[in-house]
Scaffold this motif. Structure first.
Motif, PDB file in Angstrom:
ATOM      1  N   PRO A  42      14.060   7.264  16.024  1.00 58.44           N
ATOM      2  CA  PRO A  42      15.355   7.125  15.689  1.00 58.44           C
ATOM      3  C   PRO A  42      16.198   8.408  15.898  1.00 58.44           C
ATOM      4  N   GLU A  43      17.634   8.368  16.126  1.00 59.07           N
ATOM      5  CA  GLU A  43      18.277   9.562  16.207  1.00 59.07           C
ATOM      6  C   GLU A  43      19.157   9.865  15.078  1.00 59.07           C
ATOM      7  N   SER A  44      19.105   8.959  13.962  1.00 59.63           N
ATOM      8  CA  SER A  44      19.870   9.242  12.881  1.00 59.63           C
ATOM      9  C   SER A  44      19.496   8.741  11.679  1.00 59.63           C
ATOM     10  N   PRO A  45      19.703   9.029  10.266  1.00 59.08           N
ATOM     11  CA  PRO A  45      19.117   8.584   9.179  1.00 59.08           C
ATOM     12  C   PRO A  45      19.201   7.081   9.153  1.00 59.08           C
ATOM     13  N   VAL A  46      20.289   6.621   9.571  1.00 59.90           N
ATOM     14  CA  VAL A  46      20.660   5.119   9.559  1.00 59.90           C
ATOM     15  C   VAL A  46      19.790   4.292  10.625  1.00 59.90           C
ATOM     16  N   GLU A  47      19.674   4.861  11.589  1.00 62.54           N
ATOM     17  CA  GLU A  47      18.600   4.158  12.608  1.00 62.54           C
ATOM     18  C   GLU A  47      17.024   4.437  12.008  1.00 62.54           C
ATOM     19  N   ALA A  48      16.645   5.454  11.316  1.00 58.90           N
ATOM     20  CA  ALA A  48      15.576   5.602  10.861  1.00 58.90           C
ATOM     21  C   ALA A  48      15.075   4.372   9.780  1.00 58.90           C
ATOM     22  N   LYS A  49      16.209   4.190   8.848  1.00 60.51           N
ATOM     23  CA  LYS A  49      15.992   2.953   7.813  1.00 60.51           C
ATOM     24  C   LYS A  49      16.105   1.759   8.478  1.00 60.51           C
ATOM     25  N   HIS A  50      16.741   1.578   9.504  1.00 62.31           N
ATOM     26  CA  HIS A  50      16.623   0.078  10.151  1.00 62.31           C
ATOM     27  C   HIS A  50      15.332  -0.035  11.117  1.00 62.31           C
ATOM     28  N   ARG A  51      14.651   1.009  11.379  1.00 64.59           N
ATOM     29  CA  ARG A  51      13.584   0.965  12.290  1.00 64.59           C
ATOM     30  C   ARG A  51      12.304   1.190  11.995  1.00 64.59           C
ATOM     31  N   ARG A  52      12.316   1.271  10.402  1.00 67.03           N
ATOM     32  CA  ARG A  52      11.006   1.497   9.637  1.00 67.03           C
ATOM     33  C   ARG A  52      10.101   0.619   9.645  1.00 67.03           C
ATOM     34  N   PRO A  53       8.875   0.640   9.679  1.00 68.73           N
ATOM     35  CA  PRO A  53       7.960  -0.469   9.578  1.00 68.73           C
ATOM     36  C   PRO A  53       8.169  -1.189   8.152  1.00 68.73           C
ATOM     37  N   ARG A  54       8.046  -2.514   8.157  1.00 69.22           N
ATOM     38  CA  ARG A  54       8.143  -3.296   6.850  1.00 69.22           C
ATOM     39  C   ARG A  54       7.039  -4.317   6.761  1.00 69.22           C
ATOM     40  N   THR A  55       6.685  -4.293   5.685  1.00 71.26           N
ATOM     41  CA  THR A  55       5.420  -5.100   5.457  1.00 71.26           C
ATOM     42  C   THR A  55       5.876  -6.499   4.450  1.00 71.26           C
ATOM     43  N   TYR A  56       5.357  -7.569   5.107  1.00 68.08           N
ATOM     44  CA  TYR A  56       5.687  -8.920   4.648  1.00 68.08           C
ATOM     45  C   TYR A  56       4.254  -9.741   4.700  1.00 68.08           C
ATOM     46  N   ASP A  57       4.357 -10.652   3.660  1.00 68.59           N
ATOM     47  CA  ASP A  57       3.208 -11.658   3.562  1.00 68.59           C
ATOM     48  C   ASP A  57       3.421 -12.552   4.736  1.00 68.59           C
ATOM     49  N   LEU A  58       2.265 -12.817   5.372  1.00 69.25           N
ATOM     50  CA  LEU A  58       2.179 -13.725   6.524  1.00 69.25           C
ATOM     51  C   LEU A  58       1.535 -15.197   6.234  1.00 69.25           C
ATOM     52  N   LEU A  59       2.148 -16.277   6.612  1.00 71.78           N
ATOM     53  CA  LEU A  59       1.608 -17.470   6.585  1.00 71.78           C
ATOM     54  C   LEU A  59       1.876 -18.188   7.645  1.00 71.78           C
ATOM     55  N   VAL A  60       0.764 -18.606   8.297  1.00 70.67           N
ATOM     56  CA  VAL A  60       0.966 -19.221   9.771  1.00 70.67           C
ATOM     57  C   VAL A  60       0.820 -20.879   9.420  1.00 70.67           C
ATOM     58  N   THR A  61       1.969 -21.599   9.827  1.00 69.62           N
ATOM     59  CA  THR A  61       1.726 -22.801   9.773  1.00 69.62           C
ATOM     60  C   THR A  61       1.882 -23.592  10.965  1.00 69.62           C
ATOM     61  N   GLY A  62       1.272 -25.003  11.177  1.00 67.84           N
ATOM     62  CA  GLY A  62       1.368 -25.783  12.322  1.00 67.84           C
ATOM     63  C   GLY A  62       2.570 -26.627  12.399  1.00 67.84           C
ATOM     64  N   ARG A  63       2.735 -27.586  13.178  1.00 64.84           N
ATOM     65  CA  ARG A  63       3.658 -28.739  13.345  1.00 64.84           C
ATOM     66  C   ARG A  63       3.834 -29.597  12.074  1.00 64.84           C
ATOM     67  N   GLU A  64       2.787 -29.711  11.459  1.00 64.56           N
ATOM     68  CA  GLU A  64       2.739 -30.466  10.054  1.00 64.56           C
ATOM     69  C   GLU A  64       2.841 -29.539   8.862  1.00 64.56           C
ATOM     70  N   ARG A  65       3.268 -28.614   9.057  1.00 63.08           N
ATOM     71  CA  ARG A  65       3.631 -27.494   7.817  1.00 63.08           C
ATOM     72  C   ARG A  65       2.605 -27.221   7.055  1.00 63.08           C
ATOM     73  N   LYS A  66       1.236 -27.348   7.565  1.00 67.63           N
ATOM     74  CA  LYS A  66       0.195 -26.821   7.006  1.00 67.63           C
ATOM     75  C   LYS A  66      -0.506 -25.607   7.478  1.00 67.63           C
ATOM     76  N   ALA A  67      -1.190 -25.000   6.624  1.00 66.87           N
ATOM     77  CA  ALA A  67      -1.781 -23.577   7.066  1.00 66.87           C
ATOM     78  C   ALA A  67      -2.659 -23.845   8.112  1.00 66.87           C
ATOM     79  N   VAL A  68      -2.345 -23.041   9.044  1.00 64.64           N
ATOM     80  CA  VAL A  68      -3.442 -22.950  10.607  1.00 64.64           C
ATOM     81  C   VAL A  68      -4.847 -22.473   9.997  1.00 64.64           C
ATOM     82  N   ASN A  69      -6.109 -23.206  10.470  1.00 62.93           N
ATOM     83  CA  ASN A  69      -7.237 -22.617  10.199  1.00 62.93           C
ATOM     84  C   ASN A  69      -7.386 -21.388  10.771  1.00 62.93           C
TER      85      ASN A  69
END
Length: 77
Positions: A13-40
């Motif tokens: 980043p070249e500015s504090p605003v860019e640093a805020k938008h480019r920071r890594p973010r953590t999310y809960d991951l849930l992978v589903t298939g076509r039938e909206r069920k969790a993938v094995n």
């Protein structure tokens, strides 16, 4: 499962605003298939995740030795 991903733009980043938008973010991951069920997890690991890591150069490609002797890790399936 929490996953931390870089968002927006990976360049430094070249500015504090860019640093805020480019920071890594953590999310809960849930992978589903076509039938909206969790993938094995074993299917996802062998069909999607490991090939993607190999293509990105993070792990050995299919059939190559990983080089971790005595750890039970052999060829990447």
């Amino acid at each position: 499962m929490p996953v931390t991903l870089p968002w927006d733009d990976p360049t430094p980043p070249e500015s504090p605003v860019e640093a805020k938008h480019r920071r890594p973010r953590t999310y809960d991951l849930l992978v589903t298939g076509r039938e909206r069920k969790a993938v094995n997890r074993h299917y996802f690991n062998s069909v999607a995740w490991k090939p993607a890591l190999a293509k990105a150069g993070v792990t050995a490609t299919q059939g190559e030795r990983c080089g971790h002797r005595g750890t039970g890790v052999g060829a990447v399936p």
